[in-house]
Each structure stands twice: as C-alpha cells, then as structure tokens.
Design an enzyme around this catalytic site. Structure first.
Site, short mmCIF file in Angstrom:
data_model
loop_
_atom_site.label_atom_id
_atom_site.label_comp_id
_atom_site.label_asym_id
_atom_site.label_seq_id
_atom_site.Cartn_x
_atom_site.Cartn_y
_atom_site.Cartn_z
N CYS A 6 -4.96 -74.26 -90.28
CA CYS A 6 -5.50 -75.47 -89.66
C CYS A 6 -6.83 -75.88 -90.29
CB CYS A 6 -5.68 -75.26 -88.16
SG CYS A 6 -5.82 -76.81 -87.23
N ASP A 126 -5.59 -70.10 -77.13
CA ASP A 126 -6.85 -69.99 -77.84
C ASP A 126 -7.87 -69.31 -76.94
OD1 ASP A 126 -8.73 -70.29 -79.83
OD2 ASP A 126 -8.77 -72.47 -79.79
#
Length: 203
Positions: A6, A126
């Site tokens: 990412c 996360d």
C-alpha cells in the site's frame, strides 16, 4: 496467501510492484504523506501490470468521487478507513460494483464483532491508534482476531521480521506499507524479500 503493498506514490514504486507481483497495490486518497491525486493515481495505474489490482484508500470521502475512480478503472477495490456508516456503504453500493474493504481499528475483540455483519466484501484489521485512522506502523494483539466471519486483510506494523508469523493468523491477505519503506519511500529490495517470503520462496 494474498499480498498488498500500500501507499504507492512514484513510478519507481509501480515498477517494483510489477517485478515483485503483489496481488494488490494501494493508492491513498486520504490525508497522508502518501496521498496521491486522482491524476497521479491514473498515471501510475496505467503503468501497473495486468493481474495486479489497485485499491483506493479513502477516509469519509464523497461517494461520488470514490465511484468515479472505480468506474473509470483507476481502482479495482475500495478501502474505507474512516468508520463509515452502513448507510454510507449502501449508498456507495448503488454507485459502483467495486468490492469494498472496510478497515477496523482493533483495540478489543468487540471491535471486530460489531462490524463483521456490515455489507462489505472484506475487512481490514489494523492497529487502533487514538486520533488516527491508520498508518501507525505498529502491530496489535493478533490473539484478539478470533472468528472474523469475512475474509480479512491484516495490516499494522507488518515487516520482514513478523511476516511469517502473520501468515499463520488466517488472514486472506497481508497489507504492508511502512514495512517496505526506507526513509519514508518504498524500498524495492524490501518488497522483493517480503514477496519471496509470502509466496513461498527464499529472500
């Protein structure tokens, strides 16, 4: 085991992705040092090899903007990172068929349970950080994951030192950003080593 790199911002990042072949790369459209404009993302996407899917990362963005990026082919999947409501997701669903990844900041197991029935295709687990939507570079207690009920991306502090252990969590995909950077920019050699570990080779 799928792999996502990412926070691509440069042509060099895309070239490294084309070489290392993650399943997904991510463009961050939210406020971040890795933020890209729509025009930058479109230009970088044009350089991306077929077979690697692009994910757009958003925080409480206008659904019309998100749908336009998905429907024009700049991104393939949508990652919502701002605690968007079920009504917001339903509205977005009427605008585009792109799969939706919903980020959950995990501080307790209840954080996962309360969201797993929402109308999304994937979760992204996360690390919970107060006053931040992600990008902490820190791991959370993976024993909190339990039975998720949806395929999930595991994010938060993943790097070469813990990637093998992360592969044992049952995640659908592993999501790295700062763990494949040196001095704040993507490091092609780190990307190679991580990809080799995840895809079963040797770094």
């Amino acid at each position: 085991m799928k792999l996502k790199f990412c926070g691509q911002t440069r042509e060099e990042d895309i070239h490294a992705a084309n070489e290392t072949r993650p399943d997904y790369i991510g463009f961050v459209f939210a406020e971040s040092r890795r933020r890209v404009t729509d025009e930058q993302a479109a230009r970088l996407r044009a350089l991306l090899s077929p077979g690697i899917q692009a994910v757009g990362v958003f925080v409480n963005d206008d659904p019309t903007h998100i749908a336009s990026l998905a429907n024009s082919g700049v991104i393939d999947l949508i990652q919502l990172h701002g605690g968007e409501s079920a009504a917001y997701i339903q509205r977005l669903r009427t605008m585009t068929a792109a799969p939706i990844i919903y980020a959950v900041r995990v501080g307790a197991q209840a954080d996962i349970k309360q969201i797993k029935n929402d109308p999304v295709d994937f979760l992204l687990l996360d690390t919970y950080t107060k006053d931040a939507y992600g990008g902490s570079g820190k791991t959370f207690d993976w024993s909190l994951i339990g039975a998720v009920g949806k395929p999930y991306f595991l994010a938060g502090g993943l790097n070469e030192s813990n990637i093998t252990r992360a592969m044992q969590t049952g995640a659908y995909a592993l999501d790295l950003s700062s763990g494949i950077e040196t001095d704040g920019v993507k490091d092609a050699e780190k990307m190679r080593r991580v990809a080799a570990l995840v895809k079963g080779g040797q770094p």
